[in-house]
Write a protein that holds these residues in place. Structure first.
Motif, short mmCIF file in Angstrom:
data_model
loop_
_atom_site.label_atom_id
_atom_site.label_comp_id
_atom_site.label_asym_id
_atom_site.label_seq_id
_atom_site.Cartn_x
_atom_site.Cartn_y
_atom_site.Cartn_z
N ALA A 55 0.64 -0.99 -0.03
CA ALA A 55 0.09 0.12 0.01
C ALA A 55 0.90 1.14 -0.24
CB ALA A 55 -1.04 0.02 1.41
N THR A 56 2.33 1.33 -0.39
CA THR A 56 2.89 2.13 -0.09
C THR A 56 3.70 3.03 0.89
OG1 THR A 56 1.77 3.94 -0.36
CG2 THR A 56 2.03 2.57 -2.60
N LEU A 57 2.92 2.41 2.13
CA LEU A 57 2.90 3.04 3.61
C LEU A 57 4.92 2.94 3.80
CD1 LEU A 57 -0.25 2.62 5.55
CD2 LEU A 57 0.38 4.34 4.13
N ALA A 77 2.50 6.69 -6.63
CA ALA A 77 1.41 7.65 -6.84
C ALA A 77 0.49 7.14 -7.19
CB ALA A 77 2.21 8.95 -7.30
N ARG A 80 -1.45 4.30 -5.26
CA ARG A 80 -1.84 4.65 -4.76
C ARG A 80 -3.43 4.65 -5.31
NH1 ARG A 80 2.15 8.87 -2.74
NH2 ARG A 80 2.95 7.41 -2.18
N ALA A 81 -3.91 5.13 -6.46
CA ALA A 81 -4.81 5.60 -7.56
C ALA A 81 -5.51 4.22 -7.14
CB ALA A 81 -4.86 6.13 -8.31
N LEU A 96 -16.04 12.77 12.46
CA LEU A 96 -16.87 13.01 11.23
C LEU A 96 -18.33 11.71 10.92
CD1 LEU A 96 -14.98 15.06 9.88
CD2 LEU A 96 -14.49 13.69 8.11
N LEU A 108 -10.92 13.03 -2.05
CA LEU A 108 -9.24 13.13 -2.09
C LEU A 108 -9.13 12.41 -2.74
CD1 LEU A 108 -9.11 12.98 1.86
CD2 LEU A 108 -8.23 15.02 0.33
N TYR A 109 -9.52 11.00 -3.11
CA TYR A 109 -9.60 10.23 -4.78
C TYR A 109 -9.93 10.93 -5.56
CZ TYR A 109 -8.75 5.09 -2.57
OH TYR A 109 -8.27 4.57 -1.36
N ARG A 110 -9.77 12.49 -5.30
CA ARG A 110 -9.97 13.10 -6.98
C ARG A 110 -11.58 12.48 -7.58
NH1 ARG A 110 -4.94 14.15 -6.93
NH2 ARG A 110 -4.65 15.44 -5.23
N ALA B 6 -3.84 20.82 -7.06
CA ALA B 6 -4.63 19.12 -6.09
C ALA B 6 -3.71 19.82 -5.25
CB ALA B 6 -3.74 18.73 -6.94
N ASP B 10 -7.39 19.43 -2.08
CA ASP B 10 -7.20 18.55 -1.07
C ASP B 10 -7.09 19.75 0.31
OD1 ASP B 10 -7.07 16.52 -2.49
OD2 ASP B 10 -4.69 16.61 -2.75
N THR B 13 -9.92 19.79 1.39
CA THR B 13 -11.25 19.30 1.51
C THR B 13 -11.04 18.88 3.43
OG1 THR B 13 -11.29 18.37 -0.03
CG2 THR B 13 -11.39 16.73 1.61
N ILE B 14 -9.15 18.65 3.36
CA ILE B 14 -8.50 18.34 4.93
C ILE B 14 -8.85 19.63 6.04
CG2 ILE B 14 -6.43 18.52 6.13
CD1 ILE B 14 -7.23 15.84 4.94
N ARG B 16 -11.53 21.17 5.72
CA ARG B 16 -13.02 20.95 6.13
C ARG B 16 -13.00 20.42 7.45
NH1 ARG B 16 -14.62 19.63 1.76
NH2 ARG B 16 -14.20 21.05 0.38
N ARG B 17 -12.69 19.33 7.04
CA ARG B 17 -12.63 18.06 7.65
C ARG B 17 -11.77 18.98 9.50
NH1 ARG B 17 -7.52 15.07 9.75
NH2 ARG B 17 -8.72 13.94 11.19
N PHE B 95 -4.62 8.31 5.07
CA PHE B 95 -4.25 9.87 3.67
C PHE B 95 -3.20 8.66 3.01
CE2 PHE B 95 -6.39 12.55 7.43
CZ PHE B 95 -7.71 12.93 6.47
N ARG B 96 -1.77 8.97 3.77
CA ARG B 96 -1.39 8.44 3.20
C ARG B 96 -1.00 7.26 2.09
NH1 ARG B 96 3.10 6.50 5.38
NH2 ARG B 96 4.81 6.29 3.24
N SER B 97 -1.93 6.53 2.10
CA SER B 97 -2.71 5.37 1.11
C SER B 97 -3.49 5.88 0.01
CB SER B 97 -2.97 4.40 1.46
OG SER B 97 -4.38 4.77 2.00
N LEU B 98 -3.89 7.00 0.20
CA LEU B 98 -4.50 8.23 -0.89
C LEU B 98 -4.10 8.54 -1.98
CD1 LEU B 98 -7.71 9.55 1.23
CD2 LEU B 98 -7.57 7.01 -0.08
N PRO B 99 -4.53 8.64 -2.99
CA PRO B 99 -3.24 9.36 -4.00
C PRO B 99 -3.75 10.78 -3.87
CG PRO B 99 -5.80 9.07 -4.93
CD PRO B 99 -5.90 8.44 -3.46
N MET B 100 -3.63 11.77 -2.83
CA MET B 100 -3.71 13.59 -2.27
C MET B 100 -2.54 13.66 -2.41
SD MET B 100 -4.54 12.22 1.74
CE MET B 100 -4.56 14.41 1.76
N SER B 101 -2.32 14.53 -2.31
CA SER B 101 -0.92 16.03 -2.43
C SER B 101 -0.68 15.63 -0.95
CB SER B 101 -1.50 16.76 -2.93
OG SER B 101 -0.59 17.99 -1.30
N ARG B 102 0.90 15.09 -0.74
CA ARG B 102 1.57 15.13 0.48
C ARG B 102 1.72 16.15 1.53
NH1 ARG B 102 3.55 9.09 0.40
NH2 ARG B 102 1.54 9.12 0.58
#
Ligand SMILES: Nc1ncnc2c1ncn2[C@@H]1O[C@H](COP(=O)(O)OP(=O)(O)O)[C@@H](O)[C@H]1O
Ligand SMILES: [Mg+2]
Lengths: 340, 268
Positions: A55-57, A77, A80-81, A96, A108-110, B6, B10, B13-14, B16-17, B95-102
């Protein structure tokens, strides 16, 4: 397993060290697209580490890993997508609501606002969370959090899904429900790498299994293949006095289909048998008049412990790092077989 | 989507959270505003009579910029504790597993904390006005005063982000920050004039960036007396420039460091 399909996951010689601990000592595995792999092992075996590298962690120290044809280090990157990750502990934002959690992850997944929202609503429905959708996740039960966590990892329809011990800690009912969700996903064509400490769970959900121990693969194959190695059911007896153990072993020897194991402390004898309840009845007949005080007797399907004893000569208790505080549970409560 | 848009999307979004949490846990905002109000009242009425300030400026006018600075610096520690909490709860892994900005998780965090600090200052300013604090300068200068405070606090947030990612336990982050933050805010011109310090502490206090922030705010709000003797140290003669130097320095060091740590950190 469908032959000829491109593998969704390829792992070759994967090594990962944490200081002096070698968590992975050269793991190889292949998961064909659209199939489910059960990664089986006791606590500390390295399951989570495999998942985290994929999972790239985590960055591996050796070997390589590809997910949907992309290198997990160089093309992290893009990987992850394409993936969804549900870690060993639910990673949901407690403050939340269920809906907000999913919408956030969708964004966040766009996926964009509209798609994120509609996917969030759809998944809440599918995971039986629609009623709780507007409640903060803080108020959710453990099972609900797990479902929300899985829903979050599915929001962008990942090609590959990692589920790290998705049922550990769930009560029997939630566990059954989770199995159904996972089976549905697999039917839908998602490639799944599932880790578990339960042979029964992997057997039920996975097309094939890989058993790891101390960062090494010690067995692989389908559930049937593994069980064939381990033997069928086990007859288990707990006796009242120490000398009874020898009597039991002696009298039941003709029934044994493999080597018997004895736990001296609990005075429990475990004997691989074939023939199911007939073997049980026969065993009781043979003990008649022996004076043995039988406290508990039953038939049990093989579990990870048995796989370990057969393959390594050790129980899962001794499998992990020295001082691992808690070993694999013997089996999920819902699957305990036989006449206890 | 371009890389920059991006990051912006992102981070929004964060942010707001993070702000939703403030809405759901009103204690946060209550504590963020109550303690400064308490400080204002405590210093104004308990110590106020005992503390001599130079010139004929009232203690309330002298005090408020100090309270502003101390409160927002303390407010910035939230950044560290919140990130540590996210780490502990496995959210950073998600978050780190998501394709979001670092950098988005960090930007979203620091921006939300900046927002909280702005709310704190607003509440404190109202309290201050009620107990005799006044702005004696022009509107642009006053705005400049608030901006200097917030910009400095924002830079501290990034330092705290690094601390949070390294220390990883919210309670420890809090305790560790207090050990650093209290001396920094007290060995300064925050509550008492520098002349009252013994020489060694006085030099430290003169060059302490918190003193410069407070001095800058006092200057910009018009809370210093025209006839008062000018400060000896360059840092306090040019408090805005000195503050901005620290701010830029902090950001230049801690933004890249925090992003780097974030990209490698993970929950065990
Ligand atoms: N971040 C870490 N730091 C140090 N040791 C670790 C870390 N993560 C895992 N380990 C060690 O690596 C081994 C494998 O752990 P893990 O992959 O979590 O096993 P599993 O998921 O099968 O229980 C264990 O000995 C564990 O203690
Ligand atoms: Mg694990």
């Amino acid at each position: 397993m469908t032959s000829g399909s491109t593998p969704a996951i390829v792992v070759e010689g994967l090594v990962k060290r944490f200081g002096d601990t070698t968590a992975l000592a050269g793991v190889d595995l292949v998961v064909p697209e659209g199939s489910v792999l059960g990664l089986l092992g006791p606590n500390g075996a390295g399951k989570t580490t495999v998942v985290r590298v994929l999972a790239t962690l985590l960055q591996p120290d050796g070997g390589r890993a590809e997910v949907v044809g992309l290198d997990v280090v160089r093309e992290a990157a893009q990987v992850r997508a394409a993936i969804g990750l549900t870690g060993q502990y639910a990673a949901v934002d407690e403050y939340l609501t269920g809906y907000e959690n999913l919408e956030m992850v969708g964004r966040l997944y766009r996926l964009g606002k509209r798609e994120s929202r509609s996917r969030a609503a759809e998944l809440l429905e599918r995971f039986d969370l629609a009623d709780a959708a507007s409640r903060p996740a803080k108020t959710y039960s453990g099972g609900m959090r797990r479902r929300l966590d899985i829903a979050a990892s599915l929001i962008a329809r990942p090609r590959v899904l990692f589920l790290d011990e998705p049922t550990t800690g769930l009560d029997p009912r939630s566990r059954l429900g989770m199995w159904e969700f996972i089976a549905d996903l697999a039917d839908g064509g998602t490639t799944i790498l599932l880790t578990t400490q339960y042979l029964e769970e992997a057997d039920r959900l996975a097309d094939s299994m890989v058993v790891i121990d101390r960062g090494r693969v010690i067995a692989r194959g389908t559930g049937d293949e593994l069980k064939a190695q381990v033997g069928g059911q086990r007859l288990e007896l707990t006796v009242g006095r120490e000398p009874d153990v020898m009597v039991v072993l002696d009298r039941l020897r003709p029934l044994a289909a493999g080597e018997a194991q004895v736990d001296d402390q609990t005075r429990r004898v475990s004997i691989p048998v074939s023939g199911g309840t007939d073997a049980l009845a026969e065993a009781l007949r043979r003990l008649e008049g022996s004076g043995v005080e039988v406290l508990d007797v039953g038939l049990r399907r093989p579990d990870l412990d048995d796989v370990f004893l057969t393959l390594t000569g050790r129980g899962t208790d001794e499998a992990g790092e020295p001082g691992a505080e808690h070993a694999a549970g013997r089996e999920p409560a819902t699957t305990s077989g036989g006449a206890r | 989507m371009s890389a920059l848009s991006a990051v912006v999307a992102d981070s929004a979004t964060i942010t707001r959270r993070n702000l939703i949490k403030v809405k759901r846990v009103p204690d946060l905002i209550v504590f963020a505003t109550l303690s400064p109000i308490m400080f204002v009242l405590l210093f104004r009425y308990v110590f106020g009579g005992a503390i001599e300030v130079p010139g004929d400026v009232s203690y309330a006018e002298f005090l408020l910029p100090g309270i502003f600075a101390q409160t927002i610096v303390l407010g910035s520690t939230t950044t560290g504790a919140s990130l540590a909490e996210d780490l502990q709860k496995g959210l950073i892994d998600r978050f780190r597993s998501l394709p979001m900005s670092r950098s988005a998780v960090l930007i979203g965090r620091t921006v939300a904390d900046l927002g909280l600090n702005a709310i704190s200052i607003f509440v404190m300013a109202l309290t201050g006005l009620a107990v005799g604090w006044r702005i004696n300068s022009s509107v642009p200068e006053a705005i400049g005063g608030f901006l200097v405070l917030l910009v400095f606090a924002y830079a501290i947030s990034w330092l705290m982000a690094v601390v949070g990612l390294l220390v990883r336990t919210p309670e420890v982050v809090n305790n560790a920050s207090f050990i650093v933050i209290f001396p920094l805010t007290f060995v300064a011109n925050t509550f008492v004039p520098l002349e009252s310090f013994p020489p060694v502490l006085q030099t430290f206090a003169e060059w302490n960036p918190v003193s410069a922030v407070v001095q800058a705010a006092r200057d910009l709000f018009g809370n210093t007396v025209a006839g008062a003797p000018p400060p000896d140290a360059w840092s306090l003669q040019n408090p805005v420039a000195y503050t901005l130097l620290w701010t830029v320095g902090f950001l230049a060091v801690f933004v890249p460091l925090a992003v780097r740590l974030y990209s490698r950190t993970s929950t065990r």
